[in-house]
Design a protein around this motif. Structure first.
Motif, mmCIF file in Angstrom:
data_model
loop_
_atom_site.group_PDB
_atom_site.id
_atom_site.type_symbol
_atom_site.label_atom_id
_atom_site.label_comp_id
_atom_site.label_asym_id
_atom_site.label_seq_id
_atom_site.Cartn_x
_atom_site.Cartn_y
_atom_site.Cartn_z
ATOM 1 N N PHE A 160 -6.589 -6.822 -13.814
ATOM 2 C CA PHE A 160 -7.227 -6.995 -12.083
ATOM 3 C C PHE A 160 -6.207 -7.586 -11.498
ATOM 4 C CE2 PHE A 160 -10.578 -6.848 -15.206
ATOM 5 C CZ PHE A 160 -11.840 -5.891 -14.451
ATOM 6 N N MET A 161 -5.914 -6.920 -10.265
ATOM 7 C CA MET A 161 -4.931 -7.493 -9.316
ATOM 8 C C MET A 161 -5.952 -7.549 -7.714
ATOM 9 S SD MET A 161 -1.731 -5.075 -10.460
ATOM 10 C CE MET A 161 -2.787 -4.034 -11.240
ATOM 11 N N GLY A 167 -12.172 -10.085 -1.545
ATOM 12 C CA GLY A 167 -13.112 -9.625 -2.887
ATOM 13 C C GLY A 167 -12.590 -8.129 -3.209
ATOM 14 N N LEU A 168 -11.812 -7.816 -2.505
ATOM 15 C CA LEU A 168 -10.840 -6.297 -2.877
ATOM 16 C C LEU A 168 -10.103 -6.405 -4.062
ATOM 17 C CD1 LEU A 168 -9.982 -4.985 0.613
ATOM 18 C CD2 LEU A 168 -12.124 -4.627 -0.485
ATOM 19 N N PHE A 169 -10.065 -5.636 -4.826
ATOM 20 C CA PHE A 169 -9.180 -5.677 -5.928
ATOM 21 C C PHE A 169 -9.074 -4.387 -6.735
ATOM 22 C CE2 PHE A 169 -13.456 -6.026 -7.719
ATOM 23 C CZ PHE A 169 -13.423 -5.144 -9.055
ATOM 24 N N PHE A 170 -7.880 -4.507 -7.364
ATOM 25 C CA PHE A 170 -7.442 -3.113 -8.253
ATOM 26 C C PHE A 170 -7.426 -3.715 -9.702
ATOM 27 C CE2 PHE A 170 -4.004 -0.977 -10.603
ATOM 28 C CZ PHE A 170 -4.401 0.120 -10.384
ATOM 29 N N TYR A 171 -8.180 -2.513 -10.526
ATOM 30 C CA TYR A 171 -8.365 -2.367 -11.738
ATOM 31 C C TYR A 171 -7.438 -1.424 -12.323
ATOM 32 C CZ TYR A 171 -10.887 -1.869 -16.048
ATOM 33 O OH TYR A 171 -11.208 -1.731 -17.527
ATOM 34 N N LYS A 172 -6.910 -1.699 -13.670
ATOM 35 C CA LYS A 172 -6.070 -0.376 -14.321
ATOM 36 C C LYS A 172 -6.831 0.717 -14.466
ATOM 37 C CE LYS A 172 -2.351 -3.604 -15.711
ATOM 38 N NZ LYS A 172 -1.737 -4.182 -17.014
ATOM 39 N N GLY A 173 -8.016 0.615 -14.740
ATOM 40 C CA GLY A 173 -8.940 1.793 -15.064
ATOM 41 C C GLY A 173 -9.096 2.636 -13.726
ATOM 42 N N LEU A 206 -11.426 1.902 -0.750
ATOM 43 C CA LEU A 206 -11.569 0.146 -0.672
ATOM 44 C C LEU A 206 -10.797 -0.457 -1.767
ATOM 45 C CD1 LEU A 206 -15.480 0.546 -0.054
ATOM 46 C CD2 LEU A 206 -13.828 -0.773 1.252
ATOM 47 N N THR A 207 -10.226 0.181 -2.493
ATOM 48 C CA THR A 207 -9.316 -0.653 -3.559
ATOM 49 C C THR A 207 -8.360 -1.258 -3.062
ATOM 50 O OG1 THR A 207 -7.917 1.316 -4.257
ATOM 51 C CG2 THR A 207 -10.001 0.930 -5.570
ATOM 52 N N GLY A 208 -7.974 -0.668 -1.592
ATOM 53 C CA GLY A 208 -6.975 -1.010 -1.157
ATOM 54 C C GLY A 208 -5.421 -0.915 -1.679
ATOM 55 N N GLY A 257 -3.455 -8.473 0.995
ATOM 56 C CA GLY A 257 -2.415 -9.334 0.202
ATOM 57 C C GLY A 257 -1.128 -8.751 0.713
ATOM 58 N N ASP A 258 -0.036 -9.769 0.199
ATOM 59 C CA ASP A 258 1.253 -9.566 0.485
ATOM 60 C C ASP A 258 1.908 -8.483 -0.145
ATOM 61 O OD1 ASP A 258 3.951 -9.893 1.472
ATOM 62 O OD2 ASP A 258 4.001 -11.778 0.587
#
Length: 389
Positions: A160-161, A167-173, A206-208, A257-258
């Motif tokens: 997870f990143m 609350g937005l995040f990226f998941y490898k899946g 929305l994963t950004g 994020g940056d």
């Protein structure tokens, strides 16, 4: 026996499609992905021995992996790499051996239909689950700090990143979530299809994650942009409009994020790789286990890592695989509802790997091997199956 094999195959696919980098389902030091990999290899090897024959392409892929691993492992050792670092490079590539059990499990049209159905269902599940989490964040029903700590401490810190603190995040899946979107887009028309495409597109935005959105846009821009304009396919034009302008609005209004840091890190990797080029490494690389100062193990740009460790020869080996996948796609003109999304899925992984290391890890490799075995089955007959959600 066939029923048990089908269950094992389904579990293996579901874990691949929703399990991200493989650390989500972890028991002590063993992951479910590794456990399934070993069980599948042992079982299907015995079944192949009993059957007395194995497909030629399976032997070729397995043999090439073994030869490449030995050659570049020795090369890395001669260039000063430590054994643990060499093993760390070979480990993700060992998923090429999944072709041994993938080719055994995918033997009939119904097996291909199962693959497509599971990709679509799991991608829809991931999208709905992600959107539900975002709704809970939006209405203040889920605390970000608690969720952040729970994910990193209880689930997997490497899968997870997070994008900022909203609350937005990226998941490898999520790679397979977008692959599922591709399969949904090329499914027969229905209300369920329209709803699924809308939900999956919203979740992707929305994963950004710029890489997912940009490469998805480039993929369809290259293959369908001009034909869409010529045919004035209103539905697809509206989808493209929503994707582009929705993404622009989203990135402009939200803290994701940056990005300057991640961009500069990639640039520095490129500089360091080119600083270490010599005549020998240009052609055969520095071998496994040898990274660069900023990335001693794996790099964000997959092709850059291959060039650094395997040189031009390594890139040509991968290029040969990509060409072979395309040849299998073009070999017959049947089952278009399956063929086209598999091809676009290959291309999406290939494009996405220009900014993230997907094609040379189990997530990308599994897509290539599953798609290859599926196309091999589709090339054997002209019957066109129908898959439902």
């Amino acid at each position: 026996m066939r029923a048990l094999i089908s269950i094992l195959f389904s579990i293996t696919l579901i874990e691949l499609f929703i399990g991200g980098g493989g650390r989500v389902f972890e028991f002590g030091s063993i992951t479910l992905r590794i456990g399934l990999f070993v069980i599948n290899i042992l079982l299907t090897t015995l079944l192949y021995i009993r059957r007395g024959r194995i497909e030629g392409y399976v032997l070729v892929i397995s043999s090439v992996f073994i030869i490449v691993s030995i050659f570049y492992g020795v090369l890395g050792f001669l260039n000063g790499a430590l054994l643990p670092s060499i093993i760390e490079d070979i480990k993700p590539l060992s998923y090429f051996l999944c072709i041994i059990f993938i080719s055994y499990y995918i033997r009939e049209y119904k097996d291909v239909a199962l693959v497509v159905s599971l990709i679509k269902k799991t991608s829809f599940f991931l999208a709905v689950f992600y959107l539900l989490i975002q709704v809970l964040f939006f209405f203040g029903k889920l605390n970000f700090t608690w969720f952040y700590n729970f994910v990193n401490l209880k689930i997997s810190s490497s899968d997870f990143m997070f994008r900022g603190t909203e609350g937005l995040f990226f998941y490898k899946g999520f790679m397979y979530m977008v692959l599922g979107l591709i399969f949904w887009i090329h499914s027969p028309k229905s209300f369920g299809k329209s709803l699924a495409v809308l939900i999956l597109t919203a979740a992707m935005i929305l994963t950004g994650t710029r890489g997912l959105i940009l490469m998805f846009g480039i993929l369809y821009g290259l293959f369908y942009g001009v034909p869409l304009l010529l045919r004035l396919n209103v539905k697809m034009l509206v989808l493209a409009f929503l994707l582009v302008f929705g993404s622009i609005y989203f990135f402009a209004k939200n803290d994701i994020g940056d990005k300057k840091l991640s961009d500069s890190t990639r640039v520095e990797q490129i500089v360091q790789v080119f600083d270490e080029i010599n005549l020998t490494s240009f052609f055969i690389g520095h071998g496994f286990g040898n990274g660069v100062p900023i990335r001693p193990v794996h790099m964000e740009i997959g092709y850059l890592e291959v060039f650094h460790k395997q040189g031009l020869v390594g890139l040509c080996i991968w290029g040969t695989l990509f060409a072979y996948l395309f040849i299998q796609f073009k070999k017959e003109n049947n089952t278009k509802q399956f063929r086209k999304p598999f091809l676009l899925g290959f291309l999406f992984v290939i494009l996405l790997s220009s900014t993230n290391p997907y094609f040379n890890n189990p997530l990308g490799i599994s897509m290539f091997m599953i798609g290859l075995a599926s196309l091999k089955v589709l090339n054997r007959s002209n019957t066109e199956p129908i898959t439902q959600f």
